[in-house]
Design a protein around this motif. Structure first.
Motif, PDB file in Angstrom:
ATOM      1  N   MET A   1       0.840  -1.181   0.000  1.00 52.67           N
ATOM      2  CA  MET A   1       0.000   0.000   0.000  1.00 52.67           C
ATOM      3  C   MET A   1       0.887   1.247   0.000  1.00 52.67           C
ATOM      4  SD  MET A   1      -3.067   0.746   2.591  1.00 52.67           S
ATOM      5  CE  MET A   1      -4.015   2.203   2.536  1.00 52.67           C
ATOM      6  N   ARG A   2       0.518   2.214  -0.772  1.00 51.74           N
ATOM      7  CA  ARG A   2       1.293   3.435  -0.950  1.00 51.74           C
ATOM      8  C   ARG A   2       1.096   4.377   0.241  1.00 51.74           C
ATOM      9  NH1 ARG A   2       0.562   7.295  -6.216  1.00 51.74           N
ATOM     10  NH2 ARG A   2       2.356   8.621  -5.832  1.00 51.74           N
ATOM     11  N   ASP A   3       2.198   4.846   0.841  1.00 48.91           N
ATOM     12  CA  ASP A   3       2.170   5.812   1.934  1.00 48.91           C
ATOM     13  C   ASP A   3       2.514   7.174   1.330  1.00 48.91           C
ATOM     14  OD1 ASP A   3       2.572   7.427   4.170  1.00 48.91           O
ATOM     15  OD2 ASP A   3       3.579   5.836   5.307  1.00 48.91           O
ATOM     16  N   ILE A   4       1.476   7.902   0.885  1.00 44.40           N
ATOM     17  CA  ILE A   4       1.692   9.159   0.163  1.00 44.40           C
ATOM     18  C   ILE A   4       2.413  10.198   1.024  1.00 44.40           C
ATOM     19  CG2 ILE A   4       0.564  11.086  -1.019  1.00 44.40           C
ATOM     20  CD1 ILE A   4      -1.489   9.029  -2.055  1.00 44.40           C
ATOM     21  N   PRO A   5       2.023  10.417   2.302  1.00 42.90           N
ATOM     22  CA  PRO A   5       2.779  11.399   3.093  1.00 42.90           C
ATOM     23  C   PRO A   5       4.270  11.065   3.197  1.00 42.90           C
ATOM     24  CG  PRO A   5       0.695  10.940   4.157  1.00 42.90           C
ATOM     25  CD  PRO A   5       0.836   9.948   3.027  1.00 42.90           C
ATOM     26  N   LEU A   6       4.600   9.815   3.429  1.00 43.14           N
ATOM     27  CA  LEU A   6       6.007   9.419   3.506  1.00 43.14           C
ATOM     28  C   LEU A   6       6.704   9.648   2.163  1.00 43.14           C
ATOM     29  CD1 LEU A   6       8.184   8.271   5.356  1.00 43.14           C
ATOM     30  CD2 LEU A   6       7.513   5.984   4.605  1.00 43.14           C
ATOM     31  N   GLU A   7       6.011   9.346   1.078  1.00 43.96           N
ATOM     32  CA  GLU A   7       6.565   9.586  -0.253  1.00 43.96           C
ATOM     33  C   GLU A   7       6.816  11.082  -0.475  1.00 43.96           C
ATOM     34  OE1 GLU A   7       5.200   8.960  -4.891  1.00 43.96           O
ATOM     35  OE2 GLU A   7       4.443   7.554  -3.398  1.00 43.96           O
ATOM     36  N   LEU A   8       5.860  11.938  -0.042  1.00 37.54           N
ATOM     37  CA  LEU A   8       6.035  13.384  -0.189  1.00 37.54           C
ATOM     38  C   LEU A   8       7.200  13.886   0.656  1.00 37.54           C
ATOM     39  CD1 LEU A   8       2.297  14.522  -0.171  1.00 37.54           C
ATOM     40  CD2 LEU A   8       3.915  14.746  -2.085  1.00 37.54           C
ATOM     41  N   ILE A   9       7.336  13.386   1.869  1.00 38.52           N
ATOM     42  CA  ILE A   9       8.444  13.794   2.739  1.00 38.52           C
ATOM     43  C   ILE A   9       9.781  13.495   2.051  1.00 38.52           C
ATOM     44  CG2 ILE A   9       9.651  13.250   4.903  1.00 38.52           C
ATOM     45  CD1 ILE A   9       6.765  12.864   6.126  1.00 38.52           C
ATOM     46  N   GLY A  13      11.881  16.390   0.114  1.00 42.00           N
ATOM     47  CA  GLY A  13      12.928  16.734   1.069  1.00 42.00           C
ATOM     48  C   GLY A  13      12.414  17.510   2.267  1.00 42.00           C
ATOM     49  N   LEU A  14      11.239  17.146   2.772  1.00 41.06           N
ATOM     50  CA  LEU A  14      10.620  17.857   3.891  1.00 41.06           C
ATOM     51  C   LEU A  14      11.275  17.495   5.218  1.00 41.06           C
ATOM     52  CD1 LEU A  14       6.870  17.420   2.857  1.00 41.06           C
ATOM     53  CD2 LEU A  14       8.457  19.255   2.218  1.00 41.06           C
ATOM     54  N   GLN A  15      11.289  18.461   6.118  1.00 40.30           N
ATOM     55  CA  GLN A  15      11.849  18.307   7.459  1.00 40.30           C
ATOM     56  C   GLN A  15      10.786  18.682   8.489  1.00 40.30           C
ATOM     57  OE1 GLN A  15      15.033  17.176   8.001  1.00 40.30           O
ATOM     58  NE2 GLN A  15      15.100  16.904   5.787  1.00 40.30           N
ATOM     59  N   PRO A  16      10.901  18.191   9.724  1.00 41.83           N
ATOM     60  CA  PRO A  16       9.934  18.590  10.762  1.00 41.83           C
ATOM     61  C   PRO A  16       9.952  20.106  10.980  1.00 41.83           C
ATOM     62  CG  PRO A  16      11.216  16.709  11.486  1.00 41.83           C
ATOM     63  CD  PRO A  16      11.861  17.204  10.216  1.00 41.83           C
ATOM     64  N   HIS A  17       8.765  20.675  11.170  1.00 39.86           N
ATOM     65  CA  HIS A  17       8.624  22.117  11.422  1.00 39.86           C
ATOM     66  C   HIS A  17       8.378  22.334  12.912  1.00 39.86           C
ATOM     67  CE1 HIS A  17       7.331  26.249  11.190  1.00 39.86           C
ATOM     68  NE2 HIS A  17       7.609  26.269   9.898  1.00 39.86           N
ATOM     69  N   PRO A  18       8.928  23.395  13.512  1.00 39.59           N
ATOM     70  CA  PRO A  18       8.723  23.634  14.952  1.00 39.59           C
ATOM     71  C   PRO A  18       7.252  23.765  15.364  1.00 39.59           C
ATOM     72  CG  PRO A  18      10.421  25.097  14.092  1.00 39.59           C
ATOM     73  CD  PRO A  18       9.836  24.373  12.917  1.00 39.59           C
ATOM     74  N   PHE A 125      -4.138  13.492   4.979  1.00 37.97           N
ATOM     75  CA  PHE A 125      -2.984  14.373   4.852  1.00 37.97           C
ATOM     76  C   PHE A 125      -3.369  15.547   3.965  1.00 37.97           C
ATOM     77  CE2 PHE A 125      -2.667  12.248   0.833  1.00 37.97           C
ATOM     78  CZ  PHE A 125      -2.090  13.178  -0.009  1.00 37.97           C
ATOM     79  N   ALA A 126      -2.574  16.601   4.025  1.00 32.36           N
ATOM     80  CA  ALA A 126      -2.733  17.736   3.116  1.00 32.36           C
ATOM     81  C   ALA A 126      -1.360  18.326   2.841  1.00 32.36           C
ATOM     82  CB  ALA A 126      -3.642  18.792   3.713  1.00 32.36           C
ATOM     83  N   LEU A 127      -1.130  18.629   1.573  1.00 30.87           N
ATOM     84  CA  LEU A 127       0.077  19.334   1.156  1.00 30.87           C
ATOM     85  C   LEU A 127      -0.350  20.727   0.722  1.00 30.87           C
ATOM     86  CD1 LEU A 127       3.142  19.347   0.512  1.00 30.87           C
ATOM     87  CD2 LEU A 127       2.506  18.638  -1.818  1.00 30.87           C
ATOM     88  N   ALA A 128       0.245  21.719   1.362  1.00 35.45           N
ATOM     89  CA  ALA A 128      -0.040  23.111   1.040  1.00 35.45           C
ATOM     90  C   ALA A 128       1.266  23.804   0.699  1.00 35.45           C
ATOM     91  CB  ALA A 128      -0.699  23.805   2.231  1.00 35.45           C
ATOM     92  N   GLY A 129       1.132  24.985   0.157  1.00 41.28           N
ATOM     93  CA  GLY A 129       2.266  25.870  -0.031  1.00 41.28           C
ATOM     94  C   GLY A 129       1.973  27.137   0.743  1.00 41.28           C
ATOM     95  N   CYS A 130       3.006  27.755   1.282  1.00 36.56           N
ATOM     96  CA  CYS A 130       2.842  29.013   2.006  1.00 36.56           C
ATOM     97  C   CYS A 130       3.810  30.027   1.418  1.00 36.56           C
ATOM     98  CB  CYS A 130       3.110  28.833   3.492  1.00 36.56           C
ATOM     99  SG  CYS A 130       1.981  27.685   4.301  1.00 36.56           S
ATOM    100  N   THR A 131       3.265  31.161   0.993  1.00 37.93           N
ATOM    101  CA  THR A 131       4.064  32.256   0.456  1.00 37.93           C
ATOM    102  C   THR A 131       3.990  33.404   1.449  1.00 37.93           C
ATOM    103  OG1 THR A 131       3.517  31.586  -1.803  1.00 37.93           O
ATOM    104  CG2 THR A 131       4.365  33.815  -1.501  1.00 37.93           C
ATOM    105  N   VAL A 132       5.148  33.946   1.822  1.00 36.65           N
ATOM    106  CA  VAL A 132       5.218  35.010   2.816  1.00 36.65           C
ATOM    107  C   VAL A 132       5.862  36.236   2.179  1.00 36.65           C
ATOM    108  CG1 VAL A 132       6.192  35.662   5.061  1.00 36.65           C
ATOM    109  CG2 VAL A 132       5.363  33.329   4.695  1.00 36.65           C
ATOM    110  N   ALA A 133       5.231  37.411   2.406  1.00 36.60           N
ATOM    111  CA  ALA A 133       5.773  38.660   1.878  1.00 36.60           C
ATOM    112  C   ALA A 133       5.534  39.774   2.900  1.00 36.60           C
ATOM    113  CB  ALA A 133       5.103  38.999   0.546  1.00 36.60           C
ATOM    114  N   PRO A 134       6.571  40.550   3.248  1.00 35.47           N
ATOM    115  CA  PRO A 134       7.975  40.300   2.970  1.00 35.47           C
ATOM    116  C   PRO A 134       8.407  38.933   3.497  1.00 35.47           C
ATOM    117  CG  PRO A 134       7.671  42.463   4.012  1.00 35.47           C
ATOM    118  CD  PRO A 134       6.369  41.752   4.052  1.00 35.47           C
TER     119      PRO A 134
END
Length: 170
Positions: A1-9, A13-18, A125-134
């Motif tokens: 069975m495919r583990d999509i979150p593990l595959e995405l990590i 190249g994802l790392q734990p976030h504080p 699971f959810a994969l998002a993108g976050c854009t910050v400005a500045p």
């Protein structure tokens, strides 16, 4: 069975976030801007990350000094909770708006506001993108002290407690 979150990590190249979940910075603009309150300091005009929630993790209450725009990429919806300047709680549903009528593809969190995020269904699971400005700087990232946040907003005690940082903020 495919583990999509593990595959995405692995693939992204994802790392734990504080604050919880996993991330990787994908963009840091070369253009520099100055903050009005600190004209001696320049920073990137914009930054972007991938951000993954899975395995029941949540993004704990935190705030940053810039606007943050969340973009939905894959998976299932996320609730993004924001406490506005008047102390009102707003909950946005970030997700695939073509599948979930009450979801939107983008959510903006204004600079300086406390916010947290959680999967609508913790088993997904959810994969998002976050854009910050500045651009985002960890020096301007503040993880909430949940007791102080509850004291400031007692009407939101339940949700503040649910999405408190997993370890004591430093």
């Amino acid at each position: 069975m495919r583990d999509i979150p593990l595959e995405l990590i692995g693939r992204l190249g994802l790392q734990p976030h504080p604050e919880g979940g996993f991330f990787r910075e994908t963009y840091r603009g070369a253009q520099r801007v100055l903050r009005e309150d600190r004209p001696e300091e320049s920073r990137s005009a914009s930054t972007a990350i991938y951000y993954l929630l899975c395995d029941g993790a949540h993004s704990a209450w935190h705030r940053i000094r810039s606007d943050e725009l969340w973009h939905f990429h894959a998976g299932e919806p996320i609730k993004i909770h924001v406490i506005d300047a008047d102390g009102q709680l707003h909950t946005h549903r970030l997700g695939n708006a073509l599948i979930h009528a009450d979801a939107v593809f983008q959510v903006t969190v204004p600079a300086g506001l406390w916010f947290a995020a959680q999967l609508c269904d913790p088993s997904t699971f959810a994969l998002a993108g976050c854009t910050v400005a500045p651009g985002f700087e960890f020096s301007e990232f503040e993880l909430a002290d949940s007791a102080a946040l509850t004291q400031a907003y007692p009407q939101h005690e339940e949700i503040i407690g649910q999405l408190a940082p997993r370890s004591k903020p430093s």
